[in-house]
Each structure stands twice: as structure tokens, then as C-alpha cells.
Motif scaffolding. Structure first.
Motif, mmCIF file in Angstrom:
data_model
loop_
_atom_site.group_PDB
_atom_site.id
_atom_site.type_symbol
_atom_site.label_atom_id
_atom_site.label_comp_id
_atom_site.label_asym_id
_atom_site.label_seq_id
_atom_site.Cartn_x
_atom_site.Cartn_y
_atom_site.Cartn_z
ATOM 1 N N ALA A 208 -0.267 10.042 -6.996
ATOM 2 C CA ALA A 208 -0.655 8.628 -7.083
ATOM 3 C C ALA A 208 -1.125 8.117 -5.733
ATOM 4 O O ALA A 208 -0.424 8.253 -4.739
ATOM 5 N N ASN A 209 -2.303 7.512 -5.724
ATOM 6 C CA ASN A 209 -2.852 6.964 -4.481
ATOM 7 C C ASN A 209 -2.771 5.448 -4.422
ATOM 8 O O ASN A 209 -3.318 4.843 -3.505
ATOM 9 N N SER A 210 -2.129 4.844 -5.401
ATOM 10 C CA SER A 210 -2.000 3.388 -5.400
ATOM 11 C C SER A 210 -0.732 3.005 -6.163
ATOM 12 O O SER A 210 -0.122 3.827 -6.850
ATOM 13 N N ILE B 44 1.384 15.252 -0.849
ATOM 14 C CA ILE B 44 0.217 14.380 -0.971
ATOM 15 C C ILE B 44 -1.010 15.194 -0.581
ATOM 16 O O ILE B 44 -1.087 15.702 0.549
ATOM 17 N N TYR C 179 -3.370 15.688 3.128
ATOM 18 C CA TYR C 179 -2.622 15.441 4.348
ATOM 19 C C TYR C 179 -2.790 16.639 5.269
ATOM 20 O O TYR C 179 -2.638 17.769 4.846
ATOM 21 N N GLU D 15 -1.311 3.560 -9.905
ATOM 22 C CA GLU D 15 -1.165 4.963 -10.297
ATOM 23 C C GLU D 15 0.305 5.384 -10.277
ATOM 24 O O GLU D 15 0.746 6.138 -11.139
ATOM 25 N N PHE D 16 1.041 4.899 -9.287
ATOM 26 C CA PHE D 16 2.463 5.221 -9.214
ATOM 27 C C PHE D 16 3.202 4.667 -10.426
ATOM 28 O O PHE D 16 4.038 5.343 -11.024
ATOM 29 N N GLY E 279 0.851 -1.178 0.000
ATOM 30 C CA GLY E 279 0.000 0.000 0.000
ATOM 31 C C GLY E 279 0.888 1.230 0.000
ATOM 32 O O GLY E 279 1.939 1.238 0.629
ATOM 33 N N CYS E 280 0.491 2.235 -0.727
ATOM 34 C CA CYS E 280 1.330 3.430 -0.801
ATOM 35 C C CYS E 280 0.534 4.624 -1.306
ATOM 36 O O CYS E 280 -0.514 4.468 -1.923
ATOM 37 N N ARG E 281 1.059 5.794 -1.001
ATOM 38 C CA ARG E 281 0.554 7.053 -1.560
ATOM 39 C C ARG E 281 1.762 7.901 -1.894
ATOM 40 O O ARG E 281 2.689 8.012 -1.106
#
Length: 74
Positions: free
Chosen positions: A19-21, A68, A71, A24-25, A13-15
Motif C-alpha cells: 500500500a502506497n497510501s 516496501i 526502497y 490502499e492501506f 502520509g504513509c507507505r
């Protein structure tokens, strides 16, 4: 010598800025997109902390970063 062992990635999982996934990244990387922007005013007042001279104590000499959305620092 130790034997080589297989590694399995079960999930991630990452942001990232833009990109929220992971998917997407990966799209950002494939397209060569750049999501570095000027510091948003809701993060901090850039004029308070910025100085073009990198040797100025207590100041930063960059006006941009990767941020991001959504946040909130409290």
C-alpha cells in the motif's frame, strides 16, 4: 482535572507493504490481505543471516517480512 480537547488530523502520509497510501492501506485491512513475503534477494542474502535455531548467535530465525518495493539502502 484537565478538560478534554478535540483532536483534528489534518493530513497523513504513509507507505506500507502492498500500500502506497492510506486508502490502499485501508483496502488491505478490509480485504484481510497479507503482504509478508520471503526476504527479497535485493535486500540481503537470507542464507547468510538465517538459522532455524533461534538461539544461534548473530543469526535470525525468520525468512519473511513486510517490504516496501523500491526502497534502496545505501
Amino acid at each position: 482535572m484537565a478538560e478534554a480537547q478535540d483532536v483534528v488530523i489534518v493530513g497523513i502520509g504513509c507507505r506500507f507493504p502492498g500500500a502506497n497510501s492510506v486508502h490502499e492501506f485501508w483496502r488491505l485491512l478490509k480485504n484481510g490481505e497479507n503482504h509478508v513475503i520471503e526476504v527479497p534477494p535485493d535486500r540481503w542474502n537470507i542464507e547468510t543471516f538465517y538459522d532455524a535455531d533461534p538461539s544461534t548467535p548473530g543469526k535470525m530465525y525468520v525468512r519473511q517480512g513486510g517490504f516496501i518495493p523500491g526502497y534502496a539502502s545505501e
